[in-house]
Design a protein around this motif. Structure first.
Motif, mmCIF file in Angstrom:
data_model
loop_
_atom_site.group_PDB
_atom_site.id
_atom_site.type_symbol
_atom_site.label_atom_id
_atom_site.label_comp_id
_atom_site.label_asym_id
_atom_site.label_seq_id
_atom_site.Cartn_x
_atom_site.Cartn_y
_atom_site.Cartn_z
ATOM 1 N N PHE A 8 0.836 -1.196 0.000
ATOM 2 C CA PHE A 8 0.000 0.000 0.000
ATOM 3 C C PHE A 8 0.876 1.253 0.000
ATOM 4 C CE2 PHE A 8 -1.986 3.375 2.544
ATOM 5 C CZ PHE A 8 -3.039 3.685 1.709
ATOM 6 N N PHE A 9 1.894 1.297 0.852
ATOM 7 C CA PHE A 9 2.765 2.469 0.914
ATOM 8 C C PHE A 9 3.625 2.606 -0.337
ATOM 9 C CE2 PHE A 9 1.999 2.193 5.562
ATOM 10 C CZ PHE A 9 1.465 3.467 5.713
ATOM 11 N N LEU A 10 4.003 1.477 -0.950
ATOM 12 C CA LEU A 10 4.743 1.548 -2.202
ATOM 13 C C LEU A 10 3.880 2.106 -3.332
ATOM 14 C CD1 LEU A 10 6.846 -1.746 -2.213
ATOM 15 C CD2 LEU A 10 7.689 0.603 -2.107
ATOM 16 N N ALA A 11 2.608 1.768 -3.341
ATOM 17 C CA ALA A 11 1.701 2.271 -4.374
ATOM 18 C C ALA A 11 1.270 3.708 -4.093
ATOM 19 C CB ALA A 11 0.475 1.371 -4.479
ATOM 20 N N LEU A 12 1.335 4.130 -2.844
ATOM 21 C CA LEU A 12 0.909 5.471 -2.472
ATOM 22 C C LEU A 12 1.823 6.537 -3.081
ATOM 23 C CD1 LEU A 12 -1.126 7.047 -0.771
ATOM 24 C CD2 LEU A 12 0.483 6.898 1.128
ATOM 25 N N GLY A 13 3.118 6.272 -3.208
ATOM 26 C CA GLY A 13 4.060 7.239 -3.767
ATOM 27 C C GLY A 13 3.751 7.617 -5.207
ATOM 28 N N VAL A 18 1.161 11.202 -9.351
ATOM 29 C CA VAL A 18 0.238 11.403 -10.471
ATOM 30 C C VAL A 18 -0.853 12.398 -10.082
ATOM 31 C CG1 VAL A 18 -1.537 10.260 -11.871
ATOM 32 C CG2 VAL A 18 0.700 9.183 -11.551
ATOM 33 N N GLY A 19 -1.363 12.292 -8.865
ATOM 34 C CA GLY A 19 -2.386 13.231 -8.405
ATOM 35 C C GLY A 19 -1.861 14.656 -8.324
ATOM 36 N N LEU A 20 -0.640 14.838 -7.836
ATOM 37 C CA LEU A 20 -0.046 16.171 -7.764
ATOM 38 C C LEU A 20 0.185 16.735 -9.158
ATOM 39 C CD1 LEU A 20 1.238 18.438 -6.080
ATOM 40 C CD2 LEU A 20 3.407 17.204 -6.305
ATOM 41 N N TYR A 21 0.672 15.914 -10.071
ATOM 42 C CA TYR A 21 0.885 16.364 -11.442
ATOM 43 C C TYR A 21 -0.434 16.813 -12.071
ATOM 44 C CZ TYR A 21 1.863 16.278 -16.407
ATOM 45 O OH TYR A 21 1.957 16.612 -17.732
ATOM 46 N N TRP A 22 -1.468 16.033 -11.909
ATOM 47 C CA TRP A 22 -2.769 16.367 -12.499
ATOM 48 C C TRP A 22 -3.332 17.642 -11.875
ATOM 49 C CZ3 TRP A 22 -5.050 15.579 -16.757
ATOM 50 C CH2 TRP A 22 -6.394 15.851 -16.898
ATOM 51 N N MET A 23 -3.165 17.823 -10.569
ATOM 52 C CA MET A 23 -3.655 19.022 -9.907
ATOM 53 C C MET A 23 -2.913 20.263 -10.417
ATOM 54 S SD MET A 23 -3.611 19.994 -5.874
ATOM 55 C CE MET A 23 -1.843 20.229 -5.901
ATOM 56 N N LEU A 24 -1.584 20.183 -10.523
ATOM 57 C CA LEU A 24 -0.816 21.322 -11.029
ATOM 58 C C LEU A 24 -1.122 21.603 -12.492
ATOM 59 C CD1 LEU A 24 2.629 20.673 -9.330
ATOM 60 C CD2 LEU A 24 0.967 22.455 -8.782
ATOM 61 N N TYR A 25 -1.313 20.550 -13.273
ATOM 62 C CA TYR A 25 -1.656 20.737 -14.681
ATOM 63 C C TYR A 25 -2.980 21.474 -14.817
ATOM 64 C CZ TYR A 25 -2.983 19.631 -19.453
ATOM 65 O OH TYR A 25 -3.374 19.727 -20.757
#
Length: 83
Positions: A8-13, A18-25
């Motif tokens: 779970f923690f490995l997939a969280l990174g 991806v979520g941060l990139y999409w938000m900034l985009y």
């Protein structure tokens, strides 16, 4: 720490990246706030008309002159003025 929580923690990174990139985009591109520029700024075309004050000033024929009269290429101080 068991195996499931480690995955779970490995997939969280990568998921958070991806979520941060999409938000900034979306923030910088304003994709959700765009408008239809072509439809909102329509301008009706009108026929081109010439003014009465338009007159021919000069005519240059051939390529005899190598420079434009009055150029200031060599006069650096006159071309670039300091404030």
């Amino acid at each position: 720490m068991d195996n499931d929580s480690a995955l779970f923690f490995l997939a969280l990174g990568p998921a958070s990246a991806v979520g941060l990139y999409w938000m900034l985009y979306r923030y910088y591109r304003n994709t959700d706030k765009s408008h239809a520029f072509e439809r909102e700024t329509a301008i009706e075309a009108q026929p081109v008309t010439g003014a009465d004050a338009d007159r021919k000033v000069d005519e240059v024929r051939g390529t005899q002159a190598t420079q434009i009269p009055g150029n200031n290429v060599g006069d650096y101080r006159r071309r670039v003025q300091r404030f």
